[in-house]
Scaffold this active site. Structure first.
Site, mmCIF file in Angstrom:
data_model
loop_
_atom_site.group_PDB
_atom_site.id
_atom_site.type_symbol
_atom_site.label_atom_id
_atom_site.label_comp_id
_atom_site.label_asym_id
_atom_site.label_seq_id
_atom_site.Cartn_x
_atom_site.Cartn_y
_atom_site.Cartn_z
ATOM 1 N N HIS A 119 -0.448 4.369 13.175
ATOM 2 C CA HIS A 119 -1.492 4.621 12.341
ATOM 3 C C HIS A 119 -3.087 5.053 12.256
ATOM 4 O O HIS A 119 -3.365 4.488 11.958
ATOM 5 C CB HIS A 119 -1.372 3.203 11.630
ATOM 6 C CG HIS A 119 -1.470 2.547 9.898
ATOM 7 N ND1 HIS A 119 -2.795 2.339 9.576
ATOM 8 C CD2 HIS A 119 -1.187 3.096 8.574
ATOM 9 C CE1 HIS A 119 -2.482 2.442 8.382
ATOM 10 N NE2 HIS A 119 -1.879 2.163 7.712
ATOM 11 N N HIS A 141 -4.206 -8.417 6.229
ATOM 12 C CA HIS A 141 -4.447 -7.259 5.711
ATOM 13 C C HIS A 141 -5.432 -7.501 3.928
ATOM 14 O O HIS A 141 -5.768 -8.781 3.886
ATOM 15 C CB HIS A 141 -2.975 -6.200 6.021
ATOM 16 C CG HIS A 141 -3.958 -4.921 5.743
ATOM 17 N ND1 HIS A 141 -4.374 -4.208 6.207
ATOM 18 C CD2 HIS A 141 -3.280 -3.851 4.798
ATOM 19 C CE1 HIS A 141 -4.738 -2.942 5.960
ATOM 20 N NE2 HIS A 141 -3.616 -2.480 4.918
ATOM 21 N N ASP A 182 0.815 3.986 1.073
ATOM 22 C CA ASP A 182 1.431 4.663 2.374
ATOM 23 C C ASP A 182 2.599 4.789 2.838
ATOM 24 O O ASP A 182 2.975 4.644 4.388
ATOM 25 C CB ASP A 182 0.226 5.265 3.377
ATOM 26 C CG ASP A 182 -0.755 3.811 3.628
ATOM 27 O OD1 ASP A 182 -1.033 2.857 3.266
ATOM 28 O OD2 ASP A 182 -1.347 3.610 4.943
ATOM 29 N N HIS A 236 0.997 -1.076 -0.239
ATOM 30 C CA HIS A 236 -0.004 0.126 0.029
ATOM 31 C C HIS A 236 0.500 0.957 0.256
ATOM 32 O O HIS A 236 1.540 1.331 0.510
ATOM 33 C CB HIS A 236 -0.984 -0.247 0.918
ATOM 34 C CG HIS A 236 -1.496 -0.565 1.264
ATOM 35 N ND1 HIS A 236 -2.941 -1.472 1.771
ATOM 36 C CD2 HIS A 236 -2.680 -1.620 0.301
ATOM 37 C CE1 HIS A 236 -4.430 -2.000 1.279
ATOM 38 N NE2 HIS A 236 -3.602 -2.541 0.109
#
Lengths: 306, 306
Positions: free
Chosen positions: A271, A142, A66, A64
């Site tokens: 996060h 995830h 980020d 991902h």
């Protein structure tokens, strides 16, 4: 033995002026690792005075943006800085092709080798080892293939107990290496001096577990058991348990439950979703389950020593 | 008619804490464009309150990281923000494949269309046109294929001169559209009233020329002639003319010479090499050739009106 962890970024994806995506710089037993590399990581490294040249190993949890979109810029910068040492990059399958394509179209000509270690196992595996440290994966759950990483110091040799040794003039310096390695000593008389008389315990090896991003996954407890520091994502407060489940993230209560069950010493959470204005609420909620909770913030340093 | 240019980043590649790679936000005749997108651009957009949703067209000059590595993160963010409008991206051949691969491995699922306009011509070409503005390429000379961009307002219709028109009661409102379009009016008597009696000149159309990165390339003068604002890179002072030549960048004197020869109104310089501590030297040196010189700085706004 020591751990020094510098938070470079700790926020979730949506950009805000004072939010920085995930990246951490870990110094453990004199080894230096970069963990995740969201956009802008190289600037955060400058800001918090991370020595670029010390890092030879970069661990990416998942692809991902980020957690990953700062990697290509960092590697490009290493080229501009005329780096010559190998750089090892650990991350999910696919990381090599995309990174090399981006560098190629930019005509970034690096003099150093980039050695990609692509991961695809769903079992914890040892992926790095030198004489000081091991690194193993922590399979997470995830929306995309994701690993956390467990960094463990290796045991040092036992320390000589010089006071006790001096009571046996027959023991020579040449024996010290064997004694440090845990061996007993047999004197000329046939008397055996037990190793634990001649040595003291070495410092306790420390460990750091990094777990981001993931839904609540209780089976990681056995892997992160007794870690000195556990970073576990906590994107939501428990008020948004529904959203945590849907997006495969964790709540503060879930992060704290992992910390408690794994009997870690210190829990760091981060996060944070941008929907919360007051991140102190994360700490308060986590503390209802586990008492030693800290909030990740850019520039914050966490240490452990033994 | 108006131009408002916001500098988001203006430094060259090596990361420093207070240095930001090239990106600019241009508002021209109520159209909104992003020009170049170095790493961290989306954060600079937040900082300087650029409305993300206003931008439908992004122009990338070349694929060096300090002009391009922020694009994939920005597009990913547009996905997170649930953008639905088409996004047009203009840049060198290759930009589409690399960008889409990065988005794909991140599993960034955008609801909007990304329409890539890949450029490969070495001649200036018209690449965008609507009823208010045109955008043409300015072929530059750098180590990789590079274009600058010329943004030009379209002429507005002529303005009615109501004082003069009122002297001819026979002229009806129904005629106004033809008069604005530049036509004469023939009265019932056969008398012809010339259009320049009935109208005034409309506001002068403005233009902005963006030229980064490039070595000194005098043949762009004809393209950027009489621009209201010219941004031209000036990576080095003239003391490093050798390095400018080697790396295909420009010196301040070369940027100023282009501004002078093209008779622009205002010159903005940027892309300063990190080797210089005092960027005021860039302005002083450029002013020895061209008087109206400004230094790009993050957050700085430049305007032109007519």
């Amino acid at each position: 033995m020591s751990i020094k962890l510098t938070i470079l970024g700790c926020h979730s994806a949506t950009p805000r002026v004072n939010a920085f995506p995930t990246s951490q710089y870990l110094e453990i037993n004199n080894c230096h690792f970069l963990i995740d590399c969201g956009e802008g990581t190289q600037r955060q490294m400058r800001k918090y005075k991370v020595g670029f040249s010390k890092i030879n190993h970069i661990f990416i949890s998942h692809l991902h943006g980020d957690h990953f979109y700062g990697l290509v810029g960092l590697l490009s910068t290493y080229g501009i800085l005329s780096r010559e040492k190998d750089m090892h990059i650990y991350g999910p399958k696919g990381i090599k092709k995309a990174t090399l394509l981006m560098l190629k179209i930019s005509e970034s000509h690096a003099k150093f080798n980039m050695i990609f270690h692509e991961l695809s196992s769903n079992e914890s595996e040892l992926i790095f080892e030198n004489d000081k440290v091991t690194v193993s994966t922590i399979p997470l759950n995830h929306r995309v293939y994701t690993n956390g990483y467990l960094f463990k110091e290796k045991e040092k040799p036992r320390k000589l107990n010089m006071l006790n040794i001096s009571g046996y003039p027959e023991i020579d310096k040449a024996d010290y290496l064997n004694i440090k390695a845990g061996k007993d000593v047999t004197l000329a008389s046939g008397e055996i001096i037990k190793n634990d008389v001649l040595t003291k315990n070495p410092p306790k090896p420390l460990s750091y577990a990094f777990c981001s991003d993931t839904s609540y996954k209780p089976d990681i407890v056995t892997i992160v058991k007794n870690a000195d520091i556990l970073y576990h994502e906590a994107t939501f407060l428990s008020d948004r348990q529904d959203l945590a489940k849907k997006t495969k993230h964790s709540t503060t209560l879930e992060a704290a439950q992992i910390a408690k069950d794994a009997n870690v010493n210190k829990l760091i959470i981060g996060h944070y979703s941008g929907r919360y204005k007051d991140i102190n609420l994360f700490q308060k909620e986590a503390e209802t389950i586990f008492e030693n909770v800290f909030l990740a913030n850019p520039g914050e340093v966490f240490t452990a020593n033994s």
